[in-house]
Motif scaffolding. Structure first.
Motif, PDB file in Angstrom:
ATOM      1  N   GLY A  61       0.784   5.165  -3.211  1.00 42.96           N
ATOM      2  CA  GLY A  61       0.764   6.624  -3.137  1.00 42.96           C
ATOM      3  C   GLY A  61       2.139   7.210  -3.405  1.00 42.96           C
ATOM      4  O   GLY A  61       2.273   8.248  -4.065  1.00 42.96           O
ATOM      5  N   GLY A  93       0.817  -1.214   0.000  1.00 46.61           N
ATOM      6  CA  GLY A  93       0.000   0.000   0.000  1.00 46.61           C
ATOM      7  C   GLY A  93       0.848   1.258   0.000  1.00 46.61           C
ATOM      8  O   GLY A  93       0.491   2.250  -0.619  1.00 46.61           O
ATOM      9  N   LYS A 109      -7.282   6.287  -7.362  1.00 43.59           N
ATOM     10  CA  LYS A 109      -8.255   6.473  -6.284  1.00 43.59           C
ATOM     11  C   LYS A 109      -9.073   5.227  -5.973  1.00 43.59           C
ATOM     12  O   LYS A 109      -9.694   5.157  -4.922  1.00 43.59           O
ATOM     13  CB  LYS A 109      -9.230   7.595  -6.668  1.00 43.59           C
ATOM     14  CG  LYS A 109      -8.561   8.939  -6.804  1.00 43.59           C
ATOM     15  CD  LYS A 109      -9.507   9.943  -7.437  1.00 43.59           C
ATOM     16  CE  LYS A 109      -8.700  11.110  -7.993  1.00 43.59           C
ATOM     17  NZ  LYS A 109      -9.475  12.050  -8.761  1.00 43.59           N
ATOM     18  N   GLY A 162      -3.995   7.787   2.313  1.00 41.81           N
ATOM     19  CA  GLY A 162      -5.195   6.966   2.419  1.00 41.81           C
ATOM     20  C   GLY A 162      -6.365   7.708   3.049  1.00 41.81           C
ATOM     21  O   GLY A 162      -6.183   8.714   3.731  1.00 41.81           O
ATOM     22  N   THR A 163      -7.562   7.186   2.823  1.00 40.53           N
ATOM     23  CA  THR A 163      -8.783   7.797   3.376  1.00 40.53           C
ATOM     24  C   THR A 163      -8.869   7.653   4.884  1.00 40.53           C
ATOM     25  O   THR A 163      -9.657   8.357   5.507  1.00 40.53           O
ATOM     26  CB  THR A 163     -10.061   7.092   2.852  1.00 40.53           C
ATOM     27  OG1 THR A 163      -9.731   6.319   1.723  1.00 40.53           O
ATOM     28  CG2 THR A 163     -11.131   8.079   2.556  1.00 40.53           C
ATOM     29  N   GLU A 164      -8.103   6.726   5.454  1.00 41.23           N
ATOM     30  CA  GLU A 164      -8.251   6.468   6.891  1.00 41.23           C
ATOM     31  C   GLU A 164      -7.959   7.720   7.723  1.00 41.23           C
ATOM     32  O   GLU A 164      -8.359   7.811   8.866  1.00 41.23           O
ATOM     33  CB  GLU A 164      -7.365   5.288   7.327  1.00 41.23           C
ATOM     34  CG  GLU A 164      -5.872   5.502   7.219  1.00 41.23           C
ATOM     35  CD  GLU A 164      -5.298   5.133   5.851  1.00 41.23           C
ATOM     36  OE1 GLU A 164      -6.075   5.089   4.870  1.00 41.23           O
ATOM     37  OE2 GLU A 164      -4.071   4.917   5.763  1.00 41.23           O
ATOM     38  N   ASN A 216      -6.732  10.851  -2.446  1.00 36.73           N
ATOM     39  CA  ASN A 216      -6.703   9.613  -1.668  1.00 36.73           C
ATOM     40  C   ASN A 216      -6.450   8.434  -2.588  1.00 36.73           C
ATOM     41  O   ASN A 216      -7.218   8.210  -3.516  1.00 36.73           O
ATOM     42  CB  ASN A 216      -8.051   9.382  -0.978  1.00 36.73           C
ATOM     43  CG  ASN A 216      -8.267  10.351   0.151  1.00 36.73           C
ATOM     44  OD1 ASN A 216      -9.214  11.106   0.150  1.00 36.73           O
ATOM     45  ND2 ASN A 216      -7.373  10.337   1.111  1.00 36.73           N
ATOM     46  N   GLN A 217      -5.395   7.694  -2.310  1.00 34.15           N
ATOM     47  CA  GLN A 217      -5.204   6.489  -3.113  1.00 34.15           C
ATOM     48  C   GLN A 217      -6.116   5.398  -2.574  1.00 34.15           C
ATOM     49  O   GLN A 217      -6.421   5.362  -1.387  1.00 34.15           O
ATOM     50  CB  GLN A 217      -3.743   6.028  -3.122  1.00 34.15           C
ATOM     51  CG  GLN A 217      -3.323   5.112  -1.996  1.00 34.15           C
ATOM     52  CD  GLN A 217      -2.613   5.860  -0.896  1.00 34.15           C
ATOM     53  OE1 GLN A 217      -2.824   7.039  -0.704  1.00 34.15           O
ATOM     54  NE2 GLN A 217      -1.758   5.187  -0.164  1.00 34.15           N
ATOM     55  N   LEU A 230      -7.340   1.547  -1.606  1.00 39.68           N
ATOM     56  CA  LEU A 230      -6.720   0.419  -0.924  1.00 39.68           C
ATOM     57  C   LEU A 230      -6.339  -0.669  -1.931  1.00 39.68           C
ATOM     58  O   LEU A 230      -7.076  -0.925  -2.877  1.00 39.68           O
ATOM     59  CB  LEU A 230      -7.744  -0.136   0.059  1.00 39.68           C
ATOM     60  CG  LEU A 230      -7.263  -1.033   1.185  1.00 39.68           C
ATOM     61  CD1 LEU A 230      -6.363  -0.250   2.129  1.00 39.68           C
ATOM     62  CD2 LEU A 230      -8.467  -1.590   1.923  1.00 39.68           C
TER      63      LEU A 230
END
Length: 856
Positions: free
Chosen positions: A65, A61, A649, A569-571, A604-605, A607
RNA sequence: GCCGGCUUGGCGGAAUUGGUAGACGCGCUCGACUCAAAAUCGAGUUCGAAAGAGUGUGGGUUCGAGUCCCACAGCCGGUACCA
């Protein structure tokens, strides 16, 4: 392992080029004021979310990015920008500390060993970071400035009129008392109910509590003194200033929902001569209020409860107190108890019963509501369960909708005296004005956002630069000259069950002076990540957290300002990205940074899932290790594959077969120029020629189409389609008998940001034979431009449809007129076949594309 | 429950934003090279024998819909009594 020979010698040249970049500092970028700095170049700040250096090392992961930003960075450099592209480590954190407790090793040992692994792995992928700017949040030189910023917060309050942070010394000058000032500080101490685990010895976030309980730990509710940051003061700005940012709409929405702005009114009810203020977003429904609910913790509960109800109320309070926030919301079943008291509704003087129920939260609004069961689902459910009256005050505009439990705004007021006949929004407005006029209440904006619980009972975090006076019980900042304040060296940093945290065991360290003891809490991991992007600008500065001139160049000045591209990441959509914005705004209020927002553009990349389309996890056994992929296929293949998988994305599954495909592609690029001799050594094949009569060959056309497409696609961050175009170009070269060196080098050039090693290697080999080529690395040469003339086609294929169905294709001159195209289409044998016996009603000609003949 | 996102061949995904659906890659099939295999190179590959059908489902707008509108379903993510 198989004895497969590598399709091209990446194992030799990839480490060699990485060594060159390291030794020559190819990607070092200078600051204003440094010798050799070129102020004429525009700046571009390309930022990755820095990793937590876990013991597991890099996972696939990370390079997703990181490759995307690396491509953009290399591309921007070739386009004449000064590119700031740094990397560092978010190195405080609980896993290191727990590992340390288990092994008895100091967390700094494992942390810095992990950093070494991460650095090695990132260098192995050929990212163009300026490693001279590397930082770690655990470095004393970094901790110093994290604590310095904390002190800024500590010494500040939010001035509501100016809508910005100001020093509390202003308030001192106005004669405010110590207590008054402590009540408005941006960093303050408060007693609050928190999740406390006695066996782990720390407070836990609400989200963590259930997880740890299920692992057998004890979690209880406990009132503890904690450090808080007054992020709620910035709620309005955090919403408003989000708007112009170039962020994904979904992330903006997530932040907006998290901050949770709502507009309503506070209304004062009276009860036994006391005022009970409720918050409502629906003041229009005041005539429908049939009871009131206080949260079990509301301060007036004990005062108003009647003797008969006292026992029941206290029992209910006890039950609620034992529950965590999570348990309270686990069951939506309404519970509650009548207090025996009544409140008077100011709009009509009617008495309504006062209940307590845990569906009303202490922390939001005033902790008290007026219940309008007719038009609020929760109140409706509660009223039905306890047999409380339900009075309609809104008639839905849609006649088919029943009024019971109707919560919409498209309705008309009824049973509401002076509001009758008004629309809901209009009634809301008028009622608010009426309340203000009569002094019964006022319009009020509320936010869901809570202040940020900022202290942890851990060893491996920044200690607070705060001491407590044992005489007056107050907290005081230590002088800036004493920063950084590091944790004491301790043999035993295990949690002891003391809510003050493990640092209490460092008895000497705690004792600051005769009358002062140190604060023993530490800051959460977020502290370091709140401002790391600023420290990269000037990482070695020991006079200031950043030099103002340097800050202005990288973050301000050029349009649009701030970080130009931030990928992660979106987290982190709400926590990190909200906290960092908050700190940035405080710094902005003091003129310490040039922009009110830190990150102008965010991407945001998606997952990367395992080969089984499930989330990668050790327990599933579907984790892909980048080290293995690099060993087998090389770094360029990993980089290129991760970009080829799909749009950056999107969420997408890993396919090792896909890496093989990419590896084959790179091998084809290699073999356009290289062939194996009898000894099995690679050498130039002779397909690449210096001869160039300027002819626009199909290969040349393809090269220029590729330059155009790749340029556009990098700008749009559509890397997968850029790669497929480069594949087509390579296939064209593979099929050609000879390729001119200039065409080939241009392909290498656009491929360079994606696959830097193989392209530099091929270029350096070509340089030896073709001495007219510039002798520097590709990555230091300007980005190629395409010649539009080569893209012009003199004929075009036109699609012919009959009634929208494809029936024929014809080739016409590119400049053919509409009439000519139409005539040619109608002349087509296929068209005549399909229109036979029908009347042609209409002919639509789309120039350069198609003709559609409508016939029946 | 509420709020977002996604749904296209055997698989990952393309489609100039309303104009040739399936680019590119994987897989598969056949061929060349080879004693043979691997690697490589070349040809083919949505389904269907064909007419034709075809972008989650059902409707609509349009000369024309993967793309726009309405309704629905499934999967993924966020959030959780915020008055």
């Amino acid at each position: 392992m198989s004895e497969r020979k590598n399709p091209y010698p990446f194992d030799v040249f990839e480490p060699a080029w990485q060594a060159v970049w390291d030794e020559e500092k190819t990607f070092k970028v200078l600051n204003p004021g440094e010798e050799g700095f070129d102020a004429t170049k525009p700046k571009c700040y390309v930022l990755d979310m820095f990793p937590y250096p876990s013991g597991a090392g890099l996972h696939v992961g990370h390079p997703e990015g990181y490759t995307a930003t690396d491509i953009v960075s290399r591309y921007k450099r070739m386009n004449g920008y000064n590119v700031l592209h740094p990397m560092g480590w978010d190195s405080f954190g609980l896993p290191a500390e727990q590992y340390a407790i288990k092994t008895g090793q100091h967390p700094s040992i494992t942390t810095y060993a992990n950093i070494d692994t991460f650095r090695r792995q990132l260098k192995m992928l050929g990212f163009s970071y300026d490693w001279d700017r590397e930082i770690a949040t655990t470095d004393p030189t970094y901790v110093r400035w994290t604590q310095w910023i904390f002190l800024r917060l500590y010494h500040s309050y939010y001035n509501e009129e100016l809508k910005k942070a100001r020093p509390v010394s202003e308030l001192e000058a106005k004669g405010w008392t110590r207590e008054q000032i402590d009540n408005v500080r941006l960093a303050y101490v408060a007693e609050g109910m928190v999740n406390w685990s006695p066996d782990m010895g720390t407070v836990l976030a609400n989200e963590e509590a259930e997880e740890w309980k299920s692992k057998g730990h004890i979690v209880e509710r406990r009132k503890l003194r904690q450090w808080m940051l007054r992020i709620t003061a910035y709620a309005e700005r955090l919403i408003d200033e989000l708007e112009p940012l170039d962020w994904p709409e979904s992330i903006k929405l997530l932040q907006r929902n998290w901050i949770g702005k709502s507009m309503g009114a506070e209304v004062n009810f009276t009860c036994q001569g006391k005022t009970i203020t409720v918050y409502t977003t629906r003041p229009d429904t005041l005539f429908g209020a049939t009871y009131m609910v206080l949260s079990p913790e509301h301060e007036l509960v004990n005062e108003i409860t009647t003797a008969e109800q006292k026992e029941a109320v206290e029992a209910y309070q006890t039950v609620c107190a034992a529950k965590s926030d999570l348990e309270r919301t686990e069951s939506k079943d309404k519970t509650g108890v009548f207090t025996g008291a009544y409140a008077i509704n100011p709009v009509n003087g009617k008495e309504i019963p006062i209940w307590i129920a845990d569906y009303v939260l202490t922390g939001y609004g005033t902790g008290a509501i007026m219940a309008v069961p007719a038009h609020d689902s929760r109140d409706y459910e509660f009223a039905v369960k306890f047999g409380l009256p339900i009075i309609q005050v809104v008639q839905p505009d849609n006649a088919e909708t029943p009024w019971q439990d109707f919560c919409g705004y498209d309705g008309t007021m009824v049973n509401s005296e002076h509001l009758n006949g008004l629309s809901v929004p209009e009634a809301k407005k008028q009622m608010t004005a009426w309340l203000e006029e009569k002094g019964y209440g006022c319009g009020k904006v509320n936010y869901k956002l809570r202040d940020w619980l900022f202290s942890r009972q851990r060893y491996w975090g920044e200690p607070f630069p705060i001491v407590w006076n044992t005489k007056d019980g107050n907290h005081y900042a230590i002088p800036e000259s004493e920063l950084p304040l590091l944790q004491p060296e301790m043999e035993d940093f295990k949690p002891s069950g003391d809510p003050r945290g493990p640092l209490v065991k460092a008895t000497q360290w705690i004792q600051y002076s005769e009358d002062f003891t140190r604060e023993t809490n530490t800051m959460p991991q977020w502290a370091g990540s709140c401002w790391y992007y600023l420290r990269y600008l000037d990482p070695k500065n020991d006079q200031a957290f950043i030099d103002p001139e340097v800050e202005k160049y990288w973050m301000g000045g050029n349009n649009p300002g701030g970080v130009d591209l931030y990928v992660g990441g979106t987290e982190h959509a709400v926590l990190h990205l909200l906290y960092a914005r908050f700190w940035h705004k405080v710094l902005y209020d003091y003129g310490l940074v040039s922009t009110n927002e830190p990150f102008n553009k965010l991407v945001n990349q998606g997952l990367i899932l395992g080969e089984d389309s499930q989330k990668m996890s050790k327990s599933r056994g579907n984790v892909v290790n980048p080290d293995d992929i690099v060993r087998e296929y090389g770094a360029d293949s990993l980089r290129l594959y991760e970009m080829f998988m799909g749009p950056l994305k999107e969420v997408k599954p890993w396919q090792t077969k896909g890496v093989e495909g990419i590896s084959r592609f790179l091998a084809r690029v290699w073999r356009v120029a290289m062939a194996e001799n009898q000894e099995g050594e690679w050498e130039l094949s002779g397909k690449i020629t210096a001869e160039d009569n300027g002819e626009v060959t199909p290969v040349r056309k393809e090269v220029h189409k590729t330059i155009k497409k790749v340029t556009e696609d990098i700008e749009a961050m559509s890397f997968n389609t850029a790669i497929s175009k480069m594949m087509e170009c390579t296939n064209a070269m593979t099929g050609a008998a000879t390729v001119t060196v200039s065409d080939y080098v241009q392909l290498l050039h656009v491929l360079n940001p994606f696959a830097p090693h193989i392209t530099e290697e091929l270029y350096s080999i070509l340089c030896k034979q073709f001495t007219t080529l510039p002798a520097c690395q590709l990555c230091q040469q300007p980005w190629p431009t395409f010649n539009p003339e080569y893209l012009v086609e003199n004929t075009k294929e036109i699609v012919i449809q009959v009634n929208g169905k494809l029936r024929d294709k014809i080739t016409v001159a590119a400049d053919a007129s509409k009439e000519e195209v139409e005539a040619a289409a109608l002349a087509s044998a296929r068209v005549q076949e399909f229109t036979a016996g029908k009347t042609i009603r209409k002919v639509i000609v789309v120039p350069g594309r198609l003709v559609n003949i409508v016939a029946n």
